[in-house]
Design a protein around this motif. Structure first.
Motif, PDB file in Angstrom:
ATOM      1  N   PHE A 241     -54.688 -18.161  -0.257  1.00 30.17           N
ATOM      2  CA  PHE A 241     -53.820 -18.301  -1.435  1.00 30.17           C
ATOM      3  C   PHE A 241     -53.103 -19.649  -1.353  1.00 30.17           C
ATOM      4  N   MET A 242     -52.938 -20.308  -2.489  1.00 22.49           N
ATOM      5  CA  MET A 242     -52.138 -21.528  -2.548  1.00 22.49           C
ATOM      6  C   MET A 242     -50.873 -21.201  -3.333  1.00 22.49           C
ATOM      7  N   ILE A 243     -49.730 -21.276  -2.677  1.00 20.33           N
ATOM      8  CA  ILE A 243     -48.470 -20.820  -3.270  1.00 20.33           C
ATOM      9  C   ILE A 243     -47.386 -21.869  -3.063  1.00 20.33           C
ATOM     10  N   PRO A 244     -46.249 -21.758  -3.778  1.00 22.22           N
ATOM     11  CA  PRO A 244     -45.155 -22.728  -3.604  1.00 22.22           C
ATOM     12  C   PRO A 244     -44.683 -22.804  -2.151  1.00 22.22           C
ATOM     13  N   GLU A 245     -44.336 -23.993  -1.724  1.00 20.80           N
ATOM     14  CA  GLU A 245     -43.996 -24.240  -0.324  1.00 20.80           C
ATOM     15  C   GLU A 245     -42.753 -23.483   0.121  1.00 20.80           C
ATOM     16  N   ASP A 246     -41.814 -23.272  -0.804  1.00 18.78           N
ATOM     17  CA  ASP A 246     -40.560 -22.601  -0.439  1.00 18.78           C
ATOM     18  C   ASP A 246     -40.640 -21.095  -0.643  1.00 18.78           C
ATOM     19  N   HIS A 247     -41.843 -20.548  -0.619  1.00 19.49           N
ATOM     20  CA  HIS A 247     -42.020 -19.109  -0.869  1.00 19.49           C
ATOM     21  C   HIS A 247     -41.356 -18.281   0.228  1.00 19.49           C
ATOM     22  N   GLN A 248     -40.924 -17.101  -0.159  1.00 17.36           N
ATOM     23  CA  GLN A 248     -40.480 -16.122   0.825  1.00 17.36           C
ATOM     24  C   GLN A 248     -41.690 -15.258   1.178  1.00 17.36           C
ATOM     25  N   SER A 249     -41.575 -14.540   2.272  1.00 19.85           N
ATOM     26  CA  SER A 249     -42.699 -13.692   2.673  1.00 19.85           C
ATOM     27  C   SER A 249     -42.955 -12.623   1.620  1.00 19.85           C
ATOM     28  N   GLY A 250     -44.108 -12.692   1.000  1.00 21.45           N
ATOM     29  CA  GLY A 250     -44.426 -11.738  -0.063  1.00 21.45           C
ATOM     30  C   GLY A 250     -45.427 -10.694   0.384  1.00 21.45           C
ATOM     31  N   MET A 251     -46.139 -10.146  -0.594  1.00 17.12           N
ATOM     32  CA  MET A 251     -47.136  -9.125  -0.315  1.00 17.12           C
ATOM     33  C   MET A 251     -48.415  -9.470  -1.048  1.00 17.12           C
ATOM     34  N   ILE A 252     -49.505  -8.880  -0.623  1.00 12.99           N
ATOM     35  CA  ILE A 252     -50.750  -8.983  -1.364  1.00 12.99           C
ATOM     36  C   ILE A 252     -51.180  -7.587  -1.778  1.00 12.99           C
ATOM     37  N   VAL A 253     -51.975  -7.537  -2.822  1.00 16.77           N
ATOM     38  CA  VAL A 253     -52.464  -6.246  -3.296  1.00 16.77           C
ATOM     39  C   VAL A 253     -53.983  -6.278  -3.347  1.00 16.77           C
ATOM     40  N   LEU A 254     -54.567  -5.118  -3.117  1.00 15.38           N
ATOM     41  CA  LEU A 254     -56.000  -4.909  -3.264  1.00 15.38           C
ATOM     42  C   LEU A 254     -56.204  -3.966  -4.435  1.00 15.38           C
ATOM     43  N   SER A 255     -57.053  -4.347  -5.385  1.00 16.48           N
ATOM     44  CA  SER A 255     -57.276  -3.476  -6.529  1.00 16.48           C
ATOM     45  C   SER A 255     -58.589  -3.823  -7.195  1.00 16.48           C
ATOM     46  N   SER A 256     -58.880  -3.112  -8.257  1.00 14.06           N
ATOM     47  CA  SER A 256     -60.041  -3.416  -9.081  1.00 14.06           C
ATOM     48  C   SER A 256     -59.608  -4.392 -10.164  1.00 14.06           C
ATOM     49  N   PRO A 257     -60.422  -5.404 -10.476  1.00 14.45           N
ATOM     50  CA  PRO A 257     -60.042  -6.352 -11.539  1.00 14.45           C
ATOM     51  C   PRO A 257     -59.795  -5.678 -12.876  1.00 14.45           C
ATOM     52  N   ASN A 258     -60.384  -4.500 -13.068  1.00 16.11           N
ATOM     53  CA  ASN A 258     -60.213  -3.782 -14.337  1.00 16.11           C
ATOM     54  C   ASN A 258     -59.031  -2.822 -14.317  1.00 16.11           C
ATOM     55  N   ASP A 259     -58.349  -2.725 -13.180  1.00 16.91           N
ATOM     56  CA  ASP A 259     -57.256  -1.767 -13.054  1.00 16.91           C
ATOM     57  C   ASP A 259     -56.081  -2.447 -12.368  1.00 16.91           C
ATOM     58  N   ARG A 260     -55.216  -3.041 -13.153  1.00 23.28           N
ATOM     59  CA  ARG A 260     -54.075  -3.764 -12.589  1.00 23.28           C
ATOM     60  C   ARG A 260     -52.888  -2.843 -12.328  1.00 23.28           C
ATOM     61  N   GLN A 261     -52.940  -1.603 -12.835  1.00 25.39           N
ATOM     62  CA  GLN A 261     -51.817  -0.695 -12.662  1.00 25.39           C
ATOM     63  C   GLN A 261     -51.819  -0.075 -11.263  1.00 25.39           C
ATOM     64  N   ASN A 262     -53.015   0.244 -10.766  1.00 25.00           N
ATOM     65  CA  ASN A 262     -53.131   0.878  -9.452  1.00 25.00           C
ATOM     66  C   ASN A 262     -53.574  -0.167  -8.437  1.00 25.00           C
ATOM     67  N   ALA A 263     -52.903  -0.201  -7.304  1.00 24.74           N
ATOM     68  CA  ALA A 263     -53.250  -1.182  -6.274  1.00 24.74           C
ATOM     69  C   ALA A 263     -52.712  -0.721  -4.930  1.00 24.74           C
ATOM     70  N   LEU A 264     -53.347  -1.207  -3.878  1.00 25.08           N
ATOM     71  CA  LEU A 264     -52.864  -0.977  -2.528  1.00 25.08           C
ATOM     72  C   LEU A 264     -52.030  -2.186  -2.128  1.00 25.08           C
ATOM     73  N   TRP A 265     -50.756  -1.951  -1.853  1.00 21.14           N
ATOM     74  CA  TRP A 265     -49.831  -3.036  -1.511  1.00 21.14           C
ATOM     75  C   TRP A 265     -49.791  -3.205   0.004  1.00 21.14           C
ATOM     76  N   MET A 266     -49.864  -4.476   0.447  1.00 20.87           N
ATOM     77  CA  MET A 266     -49.846  -4.783   1.881  1.00 20.87           C
ATOM     78  C   MET A 266     -48.808  -5.866   2.163  1.00 20.87           C
ATOM     79  N   LYS A 267     -47.974  -5.595   3.127  1.00 23.54           N
ATOM     80  CA  LYS A 267     -46.906  -6.542   3.480  1.00 23.54           C
ATOM     81  C   LYS A 267     -47.414  -7.524   4.514  1.00 23.54           C
ATOM     82  N   LEU A 268     -47.186  -8.819   4.266  1.00 24.46           N
ATOM     83  CA  LEU A 268     -47.587  -9.834   5.218  1.00 24.46           C
ATOM     84  C   LEU A 268     -46.594  -9.888   6.370  1.00 24.46           C
ATOM     85  N   GLN A 269     -47.033 -10.424   7.483  1.00 27.41           N
ATOM     86  CA  GLN A 269     -46.183 -10.480   8.677  1.00 27.41           C
ATOM     87  C   GLN A 269     -44.953 -11.354   8.452  1.00 27.41           C
TER      88      GLN A 269
END
Length: 231
Positions: A203-231
């Motif tokens: 991922f390319m993100i703003p340099e001053d970002h805080q630790s966020g999360m990523i999600v795994l989902s289907s491109p056709n289903d943005r409502q349901n996703a598995l949320w994963m917290k980064l270290q």
């Protein structure tokens, strides 16, 4: 002698009648009610064992039921905790832990597992990228996530699931903006039973970002996703 014959005849008739009543009682149908709501289907009690239409009950509970004959597997998932492991924004999957998920895509159903094995940012990320990506523009940085994703079962034998740019998204914890990932090769990798994905998602993100999360989902289903917290 005649009395004996009459008695035997009476006893035989009585036993047949009792057996008929027993069989009728044993196979009498019961209506089904799930969480207080009536659902279509019928249950039966036979020889003290209760039989219910499993698929009807599972779907009445909001779950999913899939028969996968090629792998001799029946997959039963509770949508509230199993569709994406029960890991949402308020309860994300922790770094290094494994979650199980179900993804329905292009008329195929996939049951799989995923784990974040490693993360890398800044200069460390550039070492991983090597010559596969140019340095990030001013004000931006790279976040790399090493993912192990396996398909445990699929409804159609040989079906593949693409790991495209929108399979994983980075979510900014402040703005909630979603940033799609990028791959390290010209073609998006795919996974199937017996063919897992163990590699980096970037991922390319703003340099001053805080630790966020990523999600795994289907491109056709943005409502349901598995949320994963980064270290």
């Amino acid at each position: 002698m005649n009395r004996k014959l009459v008695f035997i005849s009476f006893l035989s008739t009585f036993l047949v009648l009792c057996l008929s009543i027993t069989v009728f009682a044993a196979t009498a149908g019961y209506s089904l009610r799930v969480n207080g709501a009536d659902i279509k289907g019928e249950a039966k009690v036979i020889d003290g064992v209760t039989y219910v239409p499993l698929r009807t009950v599972i779907e009445g509970l909001g779950g999913s039921y899939h028969v996968m004959p090629e792998s001799n597997t029946i997959s039963i998932l509770r949508r509230d905790i199993s569709m994406y492991g029960g890991f949402d924004e308020s309860n994300p999957l922790l770094y290094g832990s494994k979650a199980y998920f179900e993804i329905n895509e292009n008329f195929d159903k996939f049951i799989g597992s995923v784990i974040i094995e490693e993360t890398s940012t800044g200069k460390d990320a550039l070492k991983v990228l090597q010559d596969k990506k140019e340095p990030a523009p001013n004000g931006y940085t790279y976040v790399l996530v090493k993912v192990n994703l396996e398909i445990l079962a699929s409804e159609k034998p040989g079906a593949t699931l693409s790991i495209n740019n929108y399979r994983f998204l980075y979510i900014d914890p402040v703005t909630q903006k979603r940033t799609p990932s990028f791959m390290f090769s010209q073609y998006s990798p795919s996974v199937a039973e017996g063919k897992s994905f163990n590699g980096w998602v970037g991922f390319m993100i703003p340099e001053d970002h805080q630790s966020g999360m990523i999600v795994l989902s289907s491109p056709n289903d943005r409502q349901n996703a598995l949320w994963m917290k980064l270290q």
